[in-house]
Design an enzyme around this catalytic site. Sequence first.
Site, PDB file in Angstrom:
ATOM      1  CG  ASP A  13      -2.014  -1.302   1.266  1.00 29.25           C
ATOM      2  OD1 ASP A  13      -2.204  -1.699   0.038  1.00 29.25           O
ATOM      3  OD2 ASP A  13      -2.248  -1.660   2.320  1.00 29.25           O
ATOM      4  CD  GLU A  14       4.833  -0.514  -0.452  1.00 33.66           C
ATOM      5  OE1 GLU A  14       3.781  -0.800  -1.324  1.00 33.66           O
ATOM      6  OE2 GLU A  14       5.230  -1.326   0.417  1.00 33.66           O
ATOM      7  N   GLY A  40      -4.456  -4.352  -3.773  1.00 33.40           N
ATOM      8  CA  GLY A  40      -5.369  -3.465  -4.084  1.00 33.40           C
ATOM      9  C   GLY A  40      -4.638  -2.268  -4.622  1.00 33.40           C
ATOM     10  CB  THR A 299      -7.796  -5.555  -0.631  1.00 35.31           C
ATOM     11  OG1 THR A 299      -6.700  -5.341  -1.886  1.00 35.31           O
ATOM     12  CG2 THR A 299      -8.414  -7.036  -1.209  1.00 35.31           C
ATOM     13  CG  ASP A 332      -0.290  14.353   0.339  1.00 35.59           C
ATOM     14  OD1 ASP A 332       0.435  13.609  -0.037  1.00 35.59           O
ATOM     15  OD2 ASP A 332      -1.659  14.297   0.500  1.00 35.59           O
TER      16      ASP A 332
END
Length: 422
Positions: A13-14, A40, A299, A332
């Site tokens: 998930d990077e 995902g 996911t 961010d």
Amino acid sequence: MAVTALIGLQWGDEGKGKVVDAVSGSVDVVIRAQGGANAGHTVKVGDTTRVLHLVPSGMLYPDVVGLIGNGVVLDPFQLIAELDALASSGHVLDGRLWISDRAHLVLPYHKEMDEALELLRGGGAIGTTKRGIGPAYMDKAGRVGIRVGEIADPGALRERVIEQVEAKNRLFGALDVKLMDGAAVADAVVEATRRLAPMVTDTVSMANAAAEQGKEVLIEGAQGSLLDVDLGTYPYVTSSNCHLGGLLSGSGLPPRAIGRVVGVAKAYCTRVGAGPFPTEDNGEAGQQMRDKGHEYGSTTGRPRRCGWLDLVALRFAVRTNGVDEIALTKSDVLSGQPSIKVATSYVVDGEETTDLPAGVRFDGAEPCYAEFPGFDDDLAGVSTFDDLPGALRDVIAFVEEACGARVALVSTGPERDQTLHR
Ligand code: GDP
Ligand code: IMO
Ligand code: MG
């Protein structure tokens, strides 16, 4: 030959999907090489956000060819659902998405088995995605898996599925799990795979030919280096090699084809599921990361555990993958933190170390931090690297020095164009 390999450097998930999409305007071929629908990968273009599980992320560009390589475990039902969803919004992939005849199928009994094994693990559960990944790779390593090439002969495929359901039912019986109806499963599998049959081909040959012809080829890693079955935080890992080696064996490309290794890292860390996470922050800082970064699984929807950037782990992943360039995402999200911490070493059993320990000793690792001033700027409008807040650039310089790799791309938001190249 100059293939680019893009690899997650943390626990998945990077932002791999975002980065792959952001660079795919100039890419000819994108290859998925390992994992399956446990991945995902989110791609946001304009107002539309899509989560791709099996379809390579670069394929939203109309001319990009996608390959699902031999190292992938493929759930045919999931792929069809994904293709239908894409087609309904105008993305027709027929004729440009190809599936390896050597890839293995993830079938309904693998998902049942995934659930059953997690229950058996009790308090030691891994927190898998329940997509049947572990059991499908178990069958592959156990040499009883069904490969995608077998769908060419529906009669023989039907027999193979029935035989496998019978074998699994013997285990389900022992585990007190409801038995499956082999004929019904086989009929559904034959029906689903019939639709995929025209996409099945020798992707190993296609990938090599594309690389030899000097086409722009990108291998899209799934999961992340710390979830790698060999080098990750075992046993709290996935069942594939998510390191560079797995991208090679899973695509059939030779090491010398790789010209560039891009590692994707978040500016902080997240993890879904159980397992060691030394820099996890269960206080305000972690909650702010979760809220601002929308850290809920793509996911499974599970809240992701959040914490500070871990340079011990990142250095390890850069080193073991031979990363040339880092793509730093979600910078961010750090805006608004009063200060920014990065772990530089651990104390394990009373001794300080900068080496990543193997799983067992990892559990007790206490991180030592370097602390930097925070920043409050909104990065939405920043269009060049040099316009990033000085406080963030200082953290980036520290990361580069610690890891020995250049940060060549900074992502400042989920949109395709919120991407600063350096
Ligand atoms: P992947 O599995 O590595 O492709 O990552 P995921 O898609 O599972 O999770 C990354 C999440 O962060 C997605 O919701 C992306 O839309 C989002 N994202 C990616 N890059 C950035 C970024 O630079 N800033 C912010 N705020 N969100 C990002
Ligand atoms: P992407 O490609 C984050 C995690 C699961 C669990 C462990 C084992 O989107 O980065 P599995 O279902 O693979 O047997 O689960 O691995 N996991 C991921 N975490 N991102 C992923 O993929 C993941 N794929 C698996 O949460 O802890
Ligand atoms: Mg993901």
